[in-house]
Scaffold this motif. Sequence first.
Motif, PDB file in Angstrom:
ATOM      1  N   TYR A 105      -5.996  48.812 -24.656  1.00 22.75           N
ATOM      2  CA  TYR A 105      -5.467  50.050 -25.243  1.00 22.75           C
ATOM      3  C   TYR A 105      -4.018  50.267 -24.808  1.00 22.75           C
ATOM      4  O   TYR A 105      -3.137  50.526 -25.642  1.00 22.75           O
ATOM      5  CB  TYR A 105      -6.332  51.226 -24.810  1.00 22.75           C
ATOM      6  N   LEU A 109      -0.147  50.097 -26.668  1.00 23.02           N
ATOM      7  CA  LEU A 109       0.893  51.125 -26.580  1.00 23.02           C
ATOM      8  C   LEU A 109       2.222  50.515 -26.155  1.00 23.02           C
ATOM      9  O   LEU A 109       3.280  50.844 -26.692  1.00 23.02           O
ATOM     10  CB  LEU A 109       0.480  52.209 -25.583  1.00 23.02           C
ATOM     11  N   SER A 113       5.741  50.192 -28.645  1.00 23.42           N
ATOM     12  CA  SER A 113       6.702  51.231 -28.292  1.00 23.42           C
ATOM     13  C   SER A 113       8.076  50.621 -28.062  1.00 23.42           C
ATOM     14  O   SER A 113       8.196  49.507 -27.542  1.00 23.42           O
ATOM     15  CB  SER A 113       6.244  51.974 -27.029  1.00 23.42           C
ATOM     16  N   LEU A 118       5.687  56.348 -22.229  1.00 22.33           N
ATOM     17  CA  LEU A 118       4.511  56.313 -23.088  1.00 22.33           C
ATOM     18  C   LEU A 118       3.674  57.579 -22.907  1.00 22.33           C
ATOM     19  O   LEU A 118       3.606  58.145 -21.812  1.00 22.33           O
ATOM     20  CB  LEU A 118       3.643  55.086 -22.763  1.00 22.33           C
ATOM     21  N   VAL A 120      -0.256  59.143 -23.688  1.00 21.48           N
ATOM     22  CA  VAL A 120      -1.643  58.855 -24.062  1.00 21.48           C
ATOM     23  C   VAL A 120      -2.235  60.116 -24.676  1.00 21.48           C
ATOM     24  O   VAL A 120      -2.465  61.101 -23.976  1.00 21.48           O
ATOM     25  CB  VAL A 120      -2.477  58.414 -22.848  1.00 21.48           C
TER      26      VAL A 120
END
Length: 351
Positions: A105, A109, A113, A118, A120
Amino acid sequence: MDGAHYGSNGVNGVNGTTPHIVNGGGAGPSKGYPTPSPSTHHLPSTPNGTGTDGGSFHSRPSHNEGIVNHLYTSGFQHGNYADVNLHVMNRPYRLHAIILARSPYLAHLINTSNTNTLYVPLEDEPLITEDGFAIALGYLYSSASMGHLTRDNARSVLAAACLLGGMDDLCTASYEMCRDGISAENIHDWLHFLDEPSFPPSSASSSIPGTPTPSAAAVLGPWGKRLREDVFSFLVMALPASLHAFPTQSQKTAVTDSAAAAEAGQDVLIRIYAVLPFDVFKHAVESPAFPVGSDQARFKFAKEAIAARKKIQGGRESEESVVLAFGKTDGGSAVHITRKMKKRPLWKVTK
């Protein structure tokens, strides 16, 4: 760091009884140092288990453990030499892409990106708390994070571990803690969490058709299915047994006041069954595993439970009833619980 408290300065902690975790204020790229270029150094190509001089060598568990401890303490707890700023709910982390990429996961990301900051999004994951996510996040660095797992946070940790992916051991440990923590005291919380789940009517492999997958538990995937089966098993077998609601003949002989104890146990069981979703109630009472004894005793219990349900739930749009069938039942229960919708009154329109 004991006594630390999460705030805007980047300190991040696991609340409750778990030690606080400091992730902020350290050196490294987060304080302005550039991220080093990817290494182009290569070890000599040698056969597995031999050195360049032909001598044998063995891995050093203590050396490996030291590296992991360093990564967890300096990297996760203090955020030193971080190259990723991760924001989860109200908690910021300074972490490391090479470690975060262990999670499919988070790897996605990072790869999609164009910045090292980042976020979540957990707005649609009500099972995941900040503390549960912190434990799963720490597990990417070291299994020492599992030391913070408790029955209070196990469900959140399981949800976070399922979301991040690649954490089978953490999922197993948190699932087992959830399963072992199901009790008469918290069964209502589990039913609310499962949101009228698809309980199996007689075996772990079957399910009630037409029941939608619970949105809150969707993140749990197959672990959610196992928990639904565990809750159903607890309702049908473990709960009646723990309440001594239906004592066996040997128990009746051994305990002089078994009748009074059984009556008290049945009262508690009826109160719990009175608030079950209809499909769960129906399949629990009709289940061959329900330790009620004879069909007559099952019929009597069902009638009392339906009366309690009617009293608690008041003016519902449906009416429940129980039928005792006669003749061959092919090994199933002769007691059948039904529900029919009440007819709405028709209003005559007059001019």
